[in-house]
Design a protein around this motif. Structure first.
Motif, mmCIF file in Angstrom:
data_model
loop_
_atom_site.group_PDB
_atom_site.id
_atom_site.type_symbol
_atom_site.label_atom_id
_atom_site.label_comp_id
_atom_site.label_asym_id
_atom_site.label_seq_id
_atom_site.Cartn_x
_atom_site.Cartn_y
_atom_site.Cartn_z
ATOM 1 N N UNK A 1 0.837 -1.200 0.000
ATOM 2 C CA UNK A 1 0.000 0.000 0.000
ATOM 3 C C UNK A 1 0.874 1.253 0.000
ATOM 4 N N UNK A 2 1.922 1.245 0.826
ATOM 5 C CA UNK A 2 2.845 2.383 0.887
ATOM 6 C C UNK A 2 3.580 2.563 -0.432
ATOM 7 N N UNK A 3 3.960 1.439 -1.049
ATOM 8 C CA UNK A 3 4.667 1.490 -2.332
ATOM 9 C C UNK A 3 3.806 2.119 -3.412
ATOM 10 N N UNK B 1 9.199 3.348 -0.785
ATOM 11 C CA UNK B 1 9.859 2.048 -0.905
ATOM 12 C C UNK B 1 10.929 1.913 0.174
ATOM 13 N N UNK B 2 11.206 0.663 0.593
ATOM 14 C CA UNK B 2 12.159 0.418 1.678
ATOM 15 C C UNK B 2 13.229 -0.575 1.239
ATOM 16 N N UNK C 1 19.182 -2.799 -3.712
ATOM 17 C CA UNK C 1 19.088 -1.368 -4.010
ATOM 18 C C UNK C 1 18.484 -1.160 -5.398
ATOM 19 N N UNK C 2 18.976 -1.929 -6.364
ATOM 20 C CA UNK C 2 18.448 -1.822 -7.723
ATOM 21 C C UNK C 2 16.962 -2.180 -7.767
ATOM 22 N N UNK C 3 16.581 -3.181 -6.979
ATOM 23 C CA UNK C 3 15.177 -3.614 -6.911
ATOM 24 C C UNK C 3 14.277 -2.475 -6.436
ATOM 25 N N UNK D 1 9.908 8.347 -2.369
ATOM 26 C CA UNK D 1 10.628 8.335 -1.094
ATOM 27 C C UNK D 1 11.196 6.936 -0.908
ATOM 28 N N UNK D 2 12.536 6.850 -0.759
ATOM 29 C CA UNK D 2 13.187 5.564 -0.539
ATOM 30 C C UNK D 2 13.821 5.577 0.841
#
Length: 499
Positions: A77-79, A84-85, A156-158, A166-167
């Motif tokens: 949902x956040x994505x 993204x985390x 990281x690439x993913x 926002x990452x």
């Protein structure tokens, strides 16, 4: 960077079983900002991030995304809203390829047929890795065959394939080489220029001051303050984190080392290292430096019995020892703190007590029966000495913060009272206060005559704690440098194959 908030978290509170882990915390990230979130292990950083992304439900407070009040039901949902985390613990599935890992859960198909478009998946994977400056990872490689550093680059690439606004990056450079970090910072700056916001969680002070615009500090679940990086200092941030002056980062090395107690000669393992010979003296700390893939960890794993040597000899106190299995190393008085605590250093679902007791069962038992009082006394002493933050000794290790997990790994090897202690990245993912505690323990052990071998990718750490530095490059030793002559330039020259 603008002052336009992308995310605002106001008065966030959270408790687990009556234990308050966050108390009225404020956190604001502006659009196009690189914002450090700092604090000791257990300060509440991970909990705050999990509340933002919907893994945990907040008890109190409000979250705003681009001015709109939001409560996410979970990471997906956040994505969908551009958040993204990149987690500290890798989410790589080892038996899948790099490309399959990259697009797991968001597979590309030919229209509505449900048939995977593998060519497009491979193309986008290669494109994402190229954008990171990574050219030595192939999309069809099995992810489990990659080093930890390369697996981190895949993660990281993913995250970058989601077109996130926002990452959140939790210790993203912990397993990366200097060259990989340089490429990574270049990518971060490019993302920032495109208006992407970054929340950067790291215990590496040098990185924070190099890459971040602002720093927010949490301590014991409370908001301490936010500082603009150009207008603060290392000392001020440390004081905010620990509530006191930390003093010198590294303890003074002022004792004499003794005679050689540990020596290896002509160690070789095909495709990993060759002609490895070195010695360590009583009370000496030998730092081992080199770039990722230099063979540092592989050498130490072979010494400890994790890997089978092709040839070479190992001597302890002048006598040859044969190590075919880790139990042989433990019986000889050698301890090994592995860089990968999750899969090799801990039984993650077991308790603190069980993890510490496991390599010490012989000393804690008689006729096969464990002496419970002796066991409890040992566990209590070690938890207190290393300041392990936990409810009690029966708490599962998986529920501890990364830094406290590392302390449990250290505790179990301290208990065997080793003659030789090998530490592979001992402070990775550990906060500044806990780092100093680990350095102090290493210093105390060396004063008692323990021979210590420490692998570290952090050059300030190698220079700060080592008596002598051994440098490796492509499976070979390229230099031994005494403490007085060692500096970052001489180490990096040797680490890259220079004279």
């Amino acid at each position: 960077m603008t002052s336009d908030p992308f995310v605002q978290m106001n008065n966030i509170s959270k408790a687990f079983s009556g234990n308050k882990v966050l108390q009225q915390v404020d956190f604001t990230v502006n659009r196009g900002e690189i914002h450090a979130l700092m604090g000791e292990n257990g300060a509440g950083k991970s909990t705050l991030v999990k509340i933002l992304t919907g893994i945990y439900t907040k008890d109190q407070g409000n979250i705003y995304v681009q001015g709109k009040q939001m409560t996410f039901s979970g990471p997906k949902h956040a994505e969908a809203y551009g958040i993204s985390v990149i987690h500290q613990e890798l989410n790589i599935i080892p038996h899948l390829t790099v490309a399959e890992n990259m697009f797991l859960g968001k597979e590309l198909t030919y229209g509505k047929t449900g048939i995977l478009n593998r060519r497009e998946i491979r193309r986008r994977t290669a494109e994402a890795l190229t954008n990171l400056g990574v050219h030595d990872i192939k999309s069809e490689q099995l992810a489990g065959e990659l080093s930890i550093g390369k697996q981190q680059m895949v993660e990281i690439a993913k995250a970058l394939t989601t077109n996130a606004e926002l990452i959140i990056m939790d210790e993203p450079t912990a397993a990366l080489t200097e060259h990989e970090i340089e490429n990574f910072f270049h990518v971060i700056k490019k993302l920032q220029a495109d208006g992407v916001s970054i929340v950067y969680i790291s215990h590496r002070m040098e990185e924070i001051f190099e890459i971040c615009d602002r720093i927010t500090v949490l301590r014991d679940g409370q908001y301490i303050g936010t500082k603009a990086t150009p207008h603060t200092s290392f000392e001020e941030i440390v004081k905010m984190m620990v509530g006191r002056e930390l003093g010198e980062r590294y303890p003074a090395r002022n004792h004499d080392v003794g005679e050689v107690v540990f020596q290896v000669k002509n160690l070789q393992l095909a495709n990993y290292f060759r002609n490895i010979s070195f010695s360590v003296r009583e009370g000496e700390i030998l730092g081992v430096a080199g770039l990722m893939g230099a063979g540092r960890s592989e050498v130490m794993e072979a010494i400890f019995g994790y890997r089978k040597l092709d040839r070479g000899t190992i001597e302890l106190n002048g006598r040859q020892v044969v190590i075919k299995h880790p139990r042989d190393a433990v019986n000889a008085g050698i301890g090994f703190i592995t860089e990968d605590r999750k899969s090799k250093g801990l039984i993650i679902h077991a308790s603190i007590k069980e993890n510490i007791a496991l390599p010490n069962l012989r000393a804690l038992s008689r006729y096969g029966i464990i002496h419970k009082r002796k066991e409890s006394q040992l566990i209590s002493e070690l938890m207190q000495k290393l300041q392990v933050r936990a409810t009690n000794e029966m708490q599962e290790v998986k529920s501890l913060s990364g830094g406290n997990q590392q302390k449990v790994v250290i505790a179990k090897w301290l208990a065997i009272q080793p003659q030789v202690l090998i530490l592979d990245e001992p402070t990775r993912g550990v906060d500044i206060g806990a780092k100093k505690e680990i350095y102090t323990i290493m210093n105390e052990l060396s004063k008692k005559g323990v021979a210590i071998i420490m692998i570290s990718s952090e050059l300030p750490e190698v220079l700060g704690i080592s008596d002598r530095v051994m440098v490796m490059h492509e499976g070979k030793i390229t230099a031994f440098i005494d403490r007085e002559e060692a500096d970052q330039e001489s180490i990096m020259t040797a680490a890259t194959g220079g004279a």
